[in-house]
Design a protein around this motif. Structure first.
Motif, PDB file in Angstrom:
ATOM      1  N   MET A  11       0.842  -1.165   0.000  1.00 45.01           N
ATOM      2  CA  MET A  11       0.000   0.000   0.000  1.00 45.01           C
ATOM      3  C   MET A  11       0.895   1.239   0.000  1.00 45.01           C
ATOM      4  SD  MET A  11      -3.072   0.334  -0.300  1.00 45.01           S
ATOM      5  CE  MET A  11      -4.621   0.015   0.376  1.00 45.01           C
ATOM      6  N   SER A  12       0.492   2.308  -0.639  1.00 38.66           N
ATOM      7  CA  SER A  12       1.304   3.519  -0.668  1.00 38.66           C
ATOM      8  C   SER A  12       0.449   4.717  -0.280  1.00 38.66           C
ATOM      9  CB  SER A  12       1.928   3.716  -2.038  1.00 38.66           C
ATOM     10  OG  SER A  12       0.926   3.817  -3.013  1.00 38.66           O
ATOM     11  N   ARG A  13       1.168   5.780   0.111  1.00 37.78           N
ATOM     12  CA  ARG A  13       0.490   7.012   0.468  1.00 37.78           C
ATOM     13  C   ARG A  13       1.334   8.186  -0.014  1.00 37.78           C
ATOM     14  NH1 ARG A  13       2.351   9.147   5.626  1.00 37.78           N
ATOM     15  NH2 ARG A  13       3.957   7.775   6.445  1.00 37.78           N
ATOM     16  N   ILE A  14       0.746   9.361  -0.023  1.00 34.10           N
ATOM     17  CA  ILE A  14       1.419  10.557  -0.533  1.00 34.10           C
ATOM     18  C   ILE A  14       2.243  11.186   0.586  1.00 34.10           C
ATOM     19  CG2 ILE A  14       1.071  12.843  -1.520  1.00 34.10           C
ATOM     20  CD1 ILE A  14      -1.595  11.763  -2.606  1.00 34.10           C
ATOM     21  N   ASP A  15       3.460  11.591   0.257  1.00 33.20           N
ATOM     22  CA  ASP A  15       4.346  12.246   1.221  1.00 33.20           C
ATOM     23  C   ASP A  15       3.986  13.735   1.277  1.00 33.20           C
ATOM     24  OD1 ASP A  15       6.342  13.092   2.869  1.00 33.20           O
ATOM     25  OD2 ASP A  15       7.979  12.204   1.705  1.00 33.20           O
ATOM     26  N   LEU A  16       2.940  14.043   2.033  1.00 30.34           N
ATOM     27  CA  LEU A  16       2.467  15.424   2.131  1.00 30.34           C
ATOM     28  C   LEU A  16       3.466  16.319   2.852  1.00 30.34           C
ATOM     29  CD1 LEU A  16      -1.317  14.874   2.927  1.00 30.34           C
ATOM     30  CD2 LEU A  16      -0.290  15.592   0.780  1.00 30.34           C
ATOM     31  N   VAL A  17       4.221  15.764   3.775  1.00 32.84           N
ATOM     32  CA  VAL A  17       5.206  16.565   4.500  1.00 32.84           C
ATOM     33  C   VAL A  17       6.250  17.102   3.518  1.00 32.84           C
ATOM     34  CG1 VAL A  17       7.004  16.531   6.273  1.00 32.84           C
ATOM     35  CG2 VAL A  17       4.849  15.312   6.659  1.00 32.84           C
ATOM     36  N   ARG A  18       6.741  16.243   2.656  1.00 36.04           N
ATOM     37  CA  ARG A  18       7.754  16.659   1.680  1.00 36.04           C
ATOM     38  C   ARG A  18       7.179  17.688   0.713  1.00 36.04           C
ATOM     39  NH1 ARG A  18      10.778  12.865  -2.568  1.00 36.04           N
ATOM     40  NH2 ARG A  18       8.618  12.457  -2.988  1.00 36.04           N
ATOM     41  N   LEU A  19       5.939  17.485   0.281  1.00 31.93           N
ATOM     42  CA  LEU A  19       5.287  18.454  -0.600  1.00 31.93           C
ATOM     43  C   LEU A  19       5.164  19.811   0.093  1.00 31.93           C
ATOM     44  CD1 LEU A  19       2.447  16.349  -2.237  1.00 31.93           C
ATOM     45  CD2 LEU A  19       4.177  17.664  -3.461  1.00 31.93           C
ATOM     46  N   ARG A  20       4.709  19.789   1.356  1.00 30.83           N
ATOM     47  CA  ARG A  20       4.540  21.045   2.095  1.00 30.83           C
ATOM     48  C   ARG A  20       5.863  21.771   2.260  1.00 30.83           C
ATOM     49  NH1 ARG A  20       3.923  21.411   6.931  1.00 30.83           N
ATOM     50  NH2 ARG A  20       4.043  19.302   7.742  1.00 30.83           N
ATOM     51  N   LYS A  21       6.894  21.030   2.653  1.00 29.29           N
ATOM     52  CA  LYS A  21       8.192  21.654   2.897  1.00 29.29           C
ATOM     53  C   LYS A  21       8.781  22.217   1.612  1.00 29.29           C
ATOM     54  CE  LYS A  21       9.301  19.262   7.117  1.00 29.29           C
ATOM     55  NZ  LYS A  21      10.215  18.377   7.833  1.00 29.29           N
ATOM     56  N   ARG A  22       8.587  21.513   0.515  1.00 29.53           N
ATOM     57  CA  ARG A  22       9.077  21.996  -0.783  1.00 29.53           C
ATOM     58  C   ARG A  22       8.436  23.324  -1.124  1.00 29.53           C
ATOM     59  NH1 ARG A  22       7.488  21.466  -6.565  1.00 29.53           N
ATOM     60  NH2 ARG A  22       5.463  21.052  -5.691  1.00 29.53           N
ATOM     61  N   THR A  72      17.540  12.052  -3.664  1.00 36.45           N
ATOM     62  CA  THR A  72      16.438  12.938  -4.031  1.00 36.45           C
ATOM     63  C   THR A  72      16.495  14.271  -3.307  1.00 36.45           C
ATOM     64  OG1 THR A  72      14.993  11.964  -2.351  1.00 36.45           O
ATOM     65  CG2 THR A  72      14.884  11.019  -4.564  1.00 36.45           C
ATOM     66  N   SER A  73      17.375  14.382  -2.311  1.00 35.84           N
ATOM     67  CA  SER A  73      17.455  15.609  -1.531  1.00 35.84           C
ATOM     68  C   SER A  73      17.769  16.810  -2.415  1.00 35.84           C
ATOM     69  CB  SER A  73      18.507  15.473  -0.436  1.00 35.84           C
ATOM     70  OG  SER A  73      18.539  16.641   0.346  1.00 35.84           O
ATOM     71  N   ASN A  74      18.802  16.689  -3.256  1.00 35.31           N
ATOM     72  CA  ASN A  74      19.137  17.793  -4.153  1.00 35.31           C
ATOM     73  C   ASN A  74      17.996  18.088  -5.106  1.00 35.31           C
ATOM     74  OD1 ASN A  74      21.589  18.628  -3.232  1.00 35.31           O
ATOM     75  ND2 ASN A  74      22.786  17.486  -4.724  1.00 35.31           N
ATOM     76  N   ALA A  75      17.413  17.046  -5.657  1.00 33.40           N
ATOM     77  CA  ALA A  75      16.296  17.243  -6.581  1.00 33.40           C
ATOM     78  C   ALA A  75      15.137  17.942  -5.870  1.00 33.40           C
ATOM     79  CB  ALA A  75      15.836  15.901  -7.151  1.00 33.40           C
ATOM     80  N   GLU A  76      14.912  17.604  -4.609  1.00 26.81           N
ATOM     81  CA  GLU A  76      13.840  18.243  -3.852  1.00 26.81           C
ATOM     82  C   GLU A  76      14.136  19.722  -3.635  1.00 26.81           C
ATOM     83  OE1 GLU A  76      13.148  16.169  -0.207  1.00 26.81           O
ATOM     84  OE2 GLU A  76      12.682  14.303  -1.256  1.00 26.81           O
ATOM     85  N   HIS A  77      15.392  20.031  -3.312  1.00 29.34           N
ATOM     86  CA  HIS A  77      15.758  21.429  -3.116  1.00 29.34           C
ATOM     87  C   HIS A  77      15.582  22.223  -4.409  1.00 29.34           C
ATOM     88  CE1 HIS A  77      17.039  20.969   0.968  1.00 29.34           C
ATOM     89  NE2 HIS A  77      17.939  20.048   0.662  1.00 29.34           N
ATOM     90  N   ILE A  78      16.013  21.646  -5.503  1.00 27.66           N
ATOM     91  CA  ILE A  78      15.857  22.316  -6.795  1.00 27.66           C
ATOM     92  C   ILE A  78      14.384  22.491  -7.125  1.00 27.66           C
ATOM     93  CG2 ILE A  78      16.200  22.016  -9.291  1.00 27.66           C
ATOM     94  CD1 ILE A  78      18.932  20.689  -8.530  1.00 27.66           C
ATOM     95  N   ALA A  79      13.590  21.447  -6.888  1.00 28.78           N
ATOM     96  CA  ALA A  79      12.148  21.543  -7.154  1.00 28.78           C
ATOM     97  C   ALA A  79      11.518  22.605  -6.270  1.00 28.78           C
ATOM     98  CB  ALA A  79      11.477  20.189  -6.928  1.00 28.78           C
ATOM     99  N   ARG A  80      11.940  22.688  -5.008  1.00 39.58           N
ATOM    100  CA  ARG A  80      11.381  23.708  -4.112  1.00 39.58           C
ATOM    101  C   ARG A  80      11.740  25.100  -4.596  1.00 39.58           C
ATOM    102  NH1 ARG A  80      12.351  24.918   2.259  1.00 39.58           N
ATOM    103  NH2 ARG A  80      10.706  26.446   2.399  1.00 39.58           N
TER     104      ARG A  80
END
Length: 155
Positions: A1-12, A104-112
Motif C-alpha cells: 500500500m502507498s500514500r502521498i508524502d504530504l510533508v515533503r510536498l509542504r516543505k518543498r 532525491t534531496s538535491n532534486a527536492e531542493h531544486i524543485a522547491r
C-alpha cells in the motif's frame, strides 16, 4: 500500500500544516493524522493536492507504507539465523531508503526553488497588475477632480 508524502510536498512549497489544511478544507489534526499514516487522504482531495502544488501527477511523492519495527529476539522465531537474516534485511532496506532520500534531496531542493520562483513570479505579476490598476484609479480620480473644479463644484 502507498500514500502521498504530504510533508515533503509542504516543505518543498514552504507551507505550514495549517496552511495546507485550510487549502484542503480539513482540520489540521486530520491532516496530521494523514501525514503520520494514521488516516487516509480522501480520494476527492487528490486533485486538490495536484492543483495546490501545481503537479500533473503525484508519482514522485508516493511512499510505501512499511513498518520500521524490528522483530525482537524473544519473538516466535524458532531459529536465531532467521532473526539475524530479518534484522540484516531490515538494515539493508533502511540503508537503501537513506540512499534514495540522499539522492532525491538535491532534486527536492531544486524543485522547491523552482516552485518558489514560479510563485514569486506570479506574485510579482499580481503586484504589477495592482500597481497598474492603482495608477488608472488615480488618473480617473484626477479627471473627476478636474471636472468638479471646472464646473465650480467643491469637493
Amino acid at each position: 500500500m502507498s500514500r502521498i508524502d504530504l510533508v515533503r510536498l509542504r516543505k518543498r512549497a514552504g507551507m505550514s500544516q495549517r496552511e495546507l489544511a485550510d487549502l484542503l478544507q480539513v482540520r489540521p489534526s486530520f491532516l496530521s493524522a494523514i501525514e503520520n499514516g494514521k488516516s487516509r487522504l480522501p480520494e476527492e482531495k487528490l486533485e486538490k493536492i495536484k492543483e495546490i502544488f501545481e503537479l500533473d501527477n503525484l508519482e514522485g511523492y508516493m511512499m510505501e507504507e512499511t513498518s520500521d519495527t524490528v522483530v525482537p529476539p524473544h519473538s516466535h522465531l524458532s531459529d536465531q539465523s532467521d532473526y539475524l537474516t530479518q534484522l540484516l534485511n531490515h538494515f539493508h532496506d533502511l540503508a537503501h531508503q537513506r540512499d534514495k532520500e540522499d539522492a532525491t534531496s538535491n532534486a527536492e531542493h531544486i524543485a522547491r526553488i523552482e516552485f518558489l520562483e514560479k510563485r514569486n513570479d506570479r506574485l510579482s505579476q499580481r503586484v504589477d497588475d495592482l500597481r497598474e490598476e492603482v495608477d488608472h484609479l488615480r488618473e480617473d480620480n484626477l479627471r473627476l477632480k478636474e471636472l468638479l473644479i471646472s464646473n465650480g463644484i467643491a469637493y
